[in-house]
Scaffold this motif. Sequence first.
Motif, PDB file in Angstrom:
ATOM      1  N   PRO A  76       0.805  -1.234   0.000  1.00  0.00           N
ATOM      2  CA  PRO A  76       0.000   0.000   0.000  1.00  0.00           C
ATOM      3  C   PRO A  76       0.836   1.282   0.000  1.00  0.00           C
ATOM      4  CG  PRO A  76      -0.808  -1.556   1.640  1.00  0.00           C
ATOM      5  CD  PRO A  76       0.510  -2.072   1.177  1.00  0.00           C
ATOM      6  N   ALA A  77       2.136   1.169   0.252  1.00  0.00           N
ATOM      7  CA  ALA A  77       2.965   2.370   0.325  1.00  0.00           C
ATOM      8  C   ALA A  77       3.080   3.066  -1.028  1.00  0.00           C
ATOM      9  CB  ALA A  77       4.352   2.016   0.858  1.00  0.00           C
ATOM     10  N   LEU A  78       2.908   2.317  -2.118  1.00  0.00           N
ATOM     11  CA  LEU A  78       3.031   2.889  -3.454  1.00  0.00           C
ATOM     12  C   LEU A  78       1.852   2.445  -4.316  1.00  0.00           C
ATOM     13  CD1 LEU A  78       6.816   2.308  -4.285  1.00  0.00           C
ATOM     14  CD2 LEU A  78       5.734   4.456  -3.655  1.00  0.00           C
ATOM     15  N   PRO A  79       1.447   3.254  -5.276  1.00  0.00           N
ATOM     16  CA  PRO A  79       0.371   2.842  -6.182  1.00  0.00           C
ATOM     17  C   PRO A  79       0.816   1.708  -7.092  1.00  0.00           C
ATOM     18  CG  PRO A  79       1.318   4.937  -6.862  1.00  0.00           C
ATOM     19  CD  PRO A  79       1.899   4.633  -5.519  1.00  0.00           C
ATOM     20  N   ARG A  80      -0.150   1.033  -7.662  1.00  0.00           N
ATOM     21  CA  ARG A  80       0.131  -0.126  -8.511  1.00  0.00           C
ATOM     22  C   ARG A  80       1.047   0.240  -9.675  1.00  0.00           C
ATOM     23  NH1 ARG A  80      -2.402  -4.978  -9.896  1.00  0.00           N
ATOM     24  NH2 ARG A  80      -1.007  -6.073 -11.341  1.00  0.00           N
ATOM     25  N   SER A  81       0.871   1.411 -10.247  1.00  0.00           N
ATOM     26  CA  SER A  81       1.690   1.817 -11.394  1.00  0.00           C
ATOM     27  C   SER A  81       3.168   1.900 -11.033  1.00  0.00           C
ATOM     28  CB  SER A  81       1.212   3.163 -11.942  1.00  0.00           C
ATOM     29  OG  SER A  81       1.281   4.170 -10.928  1.00  0.00           O
ATOM     30  N   ASP A  82       3.459   2.340  -9.812  1.00  0.00           N
ATOM     31  CA  ASP A  82       4.862   2.429  -9.384  1.00  0.00           C
ATOM     32  C   ASP A  82       5.461   1.037  -9.221  1.00  0.00           C
ATOM     33  OD1 ASP A  82       4.784   5.129  -9.449  1.00  0.00           O
ATOM     34  OD2 ASP A  82       4.638   5.423  -7.284  1.00  0.00           O
ATOM     35  N   MET A 191      13.514   7.753   2.444  1.00  0.00           N
ATOM     36  CA  MET A 191      13.307   6.778   3.509  1.00  0.00           C
ATOM     37  C   MET A 191      12.031   7.057   4.299  1.00  0.00           C
ATOM     38  SD  MET A 191      15.180   4.154   4.960  1.00  0.00           S
ATOM     39  CE  MET A 191      16.922   4.506   5.100  1.00  0.00           C
ATOM     40  N   GLU A 192      11.524   8.281   4.231  1.00  0.00           N
ATOM     41  CA  GLU A 192      10.426   8.684   5.104  1.00  0.00           C
ATOM     42  C   GLU A 192       9.193   7.802   4.954  1.00  0.00           C
ATOM     43  OE1 GLU A 192       9.655  12.751   4.342  1.00  0.00           O
ATOM     44  OE2 GLU A 192      11.319  13.463   5.565  1.00  0.00           O
ATOM     45  N   LEU A 193       8.822   7.485   3.740  1.00  0.00           N
ATOM     46  CA  LEU A 193       7.595   6.731   3.519  1.00  0.00           C
ATOM     47  C   LEU A 193       7.672   5.347   4.140  1.00  0.00           C
ATOM     48  CD1 LEU A 193       4.823   6.843   2.150  1.00  0.00           C
ATOM     49  CD2 LEU A 193       5.880   5.821   0.131  1.00  0.00           C
ATOM     50  N   LEU A 194       8.787   4.687   3.947  1.00  0.00           N
ATOM     51  CA  LEU A 194       8.931   3.338   4.481  1.00  0.00           C
ATOM     52  C   LEU A 194       8.923   3.339   6.005  1.00  0.00           C
ATOM     53  CD1 LEU A 194       9.230   0.509   3.326  1.00  0.00           C
ATOM     54  CD2 LEU A 194      11.686   0.713   3.665  1.00  0.00           C
ATOM     55  N   LEU A 195       9.597   4.306   6.606  1.00  0.00           N
ATOM     56  CA  LEU A 195       9.603   4.405   8.063  1.00  0.00           C
ATOM     57  C   LEU A 195       8.203   4.721   8.594  1.00  0.00           C
ATOM     58  CD1 LEU A 195      12.928   6.350   8.715  1.00  0.00           C
ATOM     59  CD2 LEU A 195      12.495   3.906   8.975  1.00  0.00           C
ATOM     60  N   HIS A 196       7.468   5.527   7.842  1.00  0.00           N
ATOM     61  CA  HIS A 196       6.112   5.880   8.264  1.00  0.00           C
ATOM     62  C   HIS A 196       5.197   4.661   8.253  1.00  0.00           C
ATOM     63  CE1 HIS A 196       2.350   8.034   8.689  1.00  0.00           C
ATOM     64  NE2 HIS A 196       1.922   7.517   7.545  1.00  0.00           N
ATOM     65  N   TYR A 197       5.212   3.913   7.158  1.00  0.00           N
ATOM     66  CA  TYR A 197       4.325   2.755   7.040  1.00  0.00           C
ATOM     67  C   TYR A 197       4.783   1.595   7.930  1.00  0.00           C
ATOM     68  CZ  TYR A 197       1.319   4.400   3.260  1.00  0.00           C
ATOM     69  OH  TYR A 197       0.375   5.070   2.529  1.00  0.00           O
TER      70      TYR A 197
END
Length: 350
Positions: A76-82, A191-197
């Motif tokens: 869920p951290a990234l959209p399917r297209s990514d 790195m922020e997104l991964l640490l957040h999720y």
Amino acid sequence: MQPPCRYLLLLLYLLFLSGTWADLEESFTVRLLQTSTFQNTSFVDTEGLGLLEDIELGSLDKHTWTIRFYQPWVRPALPRSDWDTIQNMIRIYLQQFNHLINEGAMQKDVPYPFVAQCMAGCELYPNRTSRAFAYVGYNGQDFLSFDVDNATWLLSQDTNLSRYVQAVLQNFTAFSELVEVLFNDTCVDDMELLLHYGRAALERQELPVATVFARTPKPDQLLLVCHVTGFYPRPISVAWLQDGQEVPPGPALNTSTILPNSDLTYQIRSILAGATRDRHSYDCRVRHRSLGKGSLLIPWGNSELVLITGLGAGTWVARPAATALWVWRRRKHQQMEESDSRNSILSKEA
């Protein structure tokens, strides 16, 4: 032709886009690992793994070169297209990597089979600075490393093959510039997104189970064993105290490396050698994040089991006859069961 590890590093860039900064007061490392076994010029078996600290984020299906997610919060951290873009980039990278390695092996008469490995990632520090790294291995040994500050590949072993690969990689100046930009300028933001999720997984704590027992391999030899298991995260301190003083490293003290358990926790063992007629007092002291500022202190050689609480340093002491055993999880479960029982009684009375 793109160089080995370039697409691996690009994957890091796509995986960790901007997000909300997690207020975590320690360093974190993200790594992408690749192991490719070259059986011959036409068959390569590749395995890939992504890690945040010791948390497995996902792996590469070696048959389809697609991503298998291990944590429910990664996809869920990234959209399917990514994710589609990342998987396409994996395929391109592996095709180029295999071609370049096979080409070099044939030119330098490298015997098959052999194993090539690549690891790339970055370490993020609490002050929001970062350190990037990229390594190439050959047959289980260090082969090359990338100096991000000087944008150069360094030899880990000086051979004709390593010098050849170094020269090939060094000619890709665009790759060197890419590494500098990605890791010197954007690693913190990426790195922020991964640490957040993944914050809940990163902050997970499991209390240690500590056991002390003795072995006598010889009539005059006593081995005191302190076995600690079931703890998470990995860092832990296990020490022996003799008459209240910490035993320094030496031939009498043997501590194992920290080993993984099947339930995603860890274990460690520390053995102290002594004489059967030794009249000193010994304690095994365990310090771990899950214990807060306190510690487990397990003495050896007492006649009964005693739990001492309320000490200023927050120390818990267990005293057994032949084996000192303190199972923290059991105590925690008992408290929960007692609480549930009380709540049930109050509910019925109401």
